[in-house]
Design an enzyme around this catalytic site. Structure first.
Site, PDB file in Angstrom:
ATOM      1  N   GLY A   1       0.789  -1.219   0.000  1.00  0.00           N
ATOM      2  CA  GLY A   1       0.000   0.000   0.000  1.00  0.00           C
ATOM      3  C   GLY A   1       0.822   1.270   0.000  1.00  0.00           C
ATOM      4  O   GLY A   1       0.456   2.258  -0.655  1.00  0.00           O
TER       5      GLY A   1
ATOM      6  N   TYR B   1      -7.302 -19.196   1.936  1.00  0.00           N
ATOM      7  CA  TYR B   1      -6.979 -17.806   1.600  1.00  0.00           C
ATOM      8  C   TYR B   1      -7.262 -17.526   0.129  1.00  0.00           C
ATOM      9  O   TYR B   1      -7.908 -16.531  -0.227  1.00  0.00           O
ATOM     10  CB  TYR B   1      -5.515 -17.521   1.925  1.00  0.00           C
TER      11      TYR B   1
ATOM     12  N   PRO C   1      -1.924 -10.703  -8.596  1.00  0.00           N
ATOM     13  CA  PRO C   1      -0.473 -10.545  -8.497  1.00  0.00           C
ATOM     14  C   PRO C   1       0.204 -11.841  -8.082  1.00  0.00           C
ATOM     15  O   PRO C   1      -0.336 -12.642  -7.308  1.00  0.00           O
ATOM     16  CB  PRO C   1      -0.312  -9.478  -7.415  1.00  0.00           C
TER      17      PRO C   1
ATOM     18  N   LEU D   1       4.916 -11.137  -4.082  1.00  0.00           N
ATOM     19  CA  LEU D   1       5.592  -9.848  -4.029  1.00  0.00           C
ATOM     20  C   LEU D   1       6.757  -9.885  -3.045  1.00  0.00           C
ATOM     21  O   LEU D   1       6.776 -10.678  -2.115  1.00  0.00           O
ATOM     22  CB  LEU D   1       4.619  -8.744  -3.608  1.00  0.00           C
TER      23      LEU D   1
ATOM     24  N   TRP E   1      12.887 -24.350   4.336  1.00  0.00           N
ATOM     25  CA  TRP E   1      11.739 -25.263   4.235  1.00  0.00           C
ATOM     26  C   TRP E   1      11.687 -25.955   2.872  1.00  0.00           C
ATOM     27  O   TRP E   1      12.003 -25.370   1.843  1.00  0.00           O
ATOM     28  CB  TRP E   1      10.456 -24.467   4.426  1.00  0.00           C
TER      29      TRP E   1
ATOM     30  N   ARG F   1       8.929 -20.520  -8.299  1.00  0.00           N
ATOM     31  CA  ARG F   1       8.061 -19.377  -8.062  1.00  0.00           C
ATOM     32  C   ARG F   1       8.424 -18.241  -9.017  1.00  0.00           C
ATOM     33  O   ARG F   1       9.530 -18.189  -9.548  1.00  0.00           O
ATOM     34  CB  ARG F   1       8.189 -18.873  -6.611  1.00  0.00           C
TER      35      ARG F   1
END
Length: 336
Positions: A32, A152, A179, A182, A218, A225
């Site tokens: 934001g 989610y 998106p 990020l 992990w 990605r």
């Protein structure tokens, strides 16, 4: 008192921002803050950023208050309750409810109050677990999302359904952006809730400073990605707000896929950590691959990412080190 409905004039012009009132939920957060800066650069003088301590957007009454207080022409809805794989596994019910109730109530009250454009931010987690790479927007309904992210992802995907339904029935101009992951300065570096890039940066820098021989990451490192630098994402959101007026969702990404193992090695190098990266294969990898087809964003509003991953990672590492040094100096000053 809420205003009567008004129809959006298609496509904001670059010089019209000065007359627009924008409600930017999540405007004080990681993404934001960059969207606020992009809007200000374009001459937007009326940006209302609600804080959760003043407006709990899960509450119907709080949503009515924020709309009355801000009187927006445009809503850009970035607010979300979100985390990495670990946080998603611990909070599936909370992540579903909080995100669904925020978006559903906000869009409905926005419609009733005469808001002229609603920009909903979705998530790459909304895509099916096994989506052919690169992900195309029309494939979003082709299967169930990856299990750890599903609550989610599905909660956020309901904004797409709602927006399309409202456009069809009420002529309400709602758009939906997807998106990819990020990263960048100001990200969440809390190891309990952070995503992979800030988690790896923090682990590598702390291990470097403590001269540890290794860090633990992990999963297997085999998953891939795509990452989008936060400032690029902010530019894409503002461009879509200005120029996009269709019901179909739009991907926002960089178009570059990287394995988690390669990502970790790059962060290790850029951070100056000399030790090893050990992989905890008892932890989940999440979705096997993620990479978006970004051609629709390029065609519809000429968006393309401009920050290469290595440069963005270097900027993020340097920001984290400055932020960490400032906190340490403050702690020393307070102790004295």
């Amino acid at each position: 008192m809420l205003r009567p409905a008004a129809r959006w004039q298609i496509n904001l012009k670059m010089n019209s921002w000065s007359s627009k009132r924008v409600l930017l939920t999540g405007g004080a957060g990681f993404l934001g803050r960059f969207v606020v800066e992009k809007l200000r650069q374009r001459g937007c003088e009326h940006i209302f950023v609600p804080r959760s301590r003043d407006y709990d957007l899960r509450s119907f009454d709080a949503i009515q208050r924020v709309l009355t207080d801000s009187r927006p022409d445009v809503i850009i809805h970035l607010a979300a309750v979100v985390g990495g794989i670990g946080a998603n596994r611990k909070n599936p019910g909370r992540f579903f409810y909080d995100n669904a109730i925020m978006g559903i109530q906000l869009m409905e009250q926005a419609r009733q109050s005469g808001v002229t454009k609603f920009v909903g931010l979705g998530t790459v987690c909304a895509y099916p677990k096994f989506t052919p790479v690169p992900f195309k927007e029309e494939q979003i309904w082709d299967g169930y999302p990856e299990e750890t992210n599903a609550p989610y992802g599905l909660a956020k995907k309901m904004l797409l359904v709602q927006g399309q339904g409202y456009r069809q029935q009420y002529g309400f101009d709602a758009i939906y952006l997807l998106p990819v992951n990020l990263y960048g300065p100001g990200d969440n570096f809390d190891l309990e809730s952070s995503h992979v890039i800030p988690a790896l940066i923090r682990k590598c820098i702390e291990a470097r400073d403590q001269q540890s021989p290794q860090i633990l990451a992990w999963g297997s490192g085999k998953a891939s990605r795509e990452f989008l630098y936060v400032e690029d994402a902010a530019e894409g959101i503002v461009l879509a707000t200005e120029h996009y007026d269709k019901p179909e969702p739009v991907n926002l990404g960089s178009g570059h896929e990287v394995s988690i193992r390669e990502l970790a090695e790059t962060i290790r190098e850029l951070s100056g950590f000399q030790g090893r990266i050990e992989w905890d294969s008892t932890k989940p990898d999440g979705q096997p691959r993620r990479c978006l087809d970004t051609s629709r964003a390029q065609q519809e509003f000429r968006f393309h990412a401009t920050t290469p991953l290595r440069i963005g990672l270097d900027k993020t590492i340097k920001w984290y080190e400055r932020s960490r040094a400032n906190l340490q100096q403050q702690a020393i000053a307070h102790s004295g």
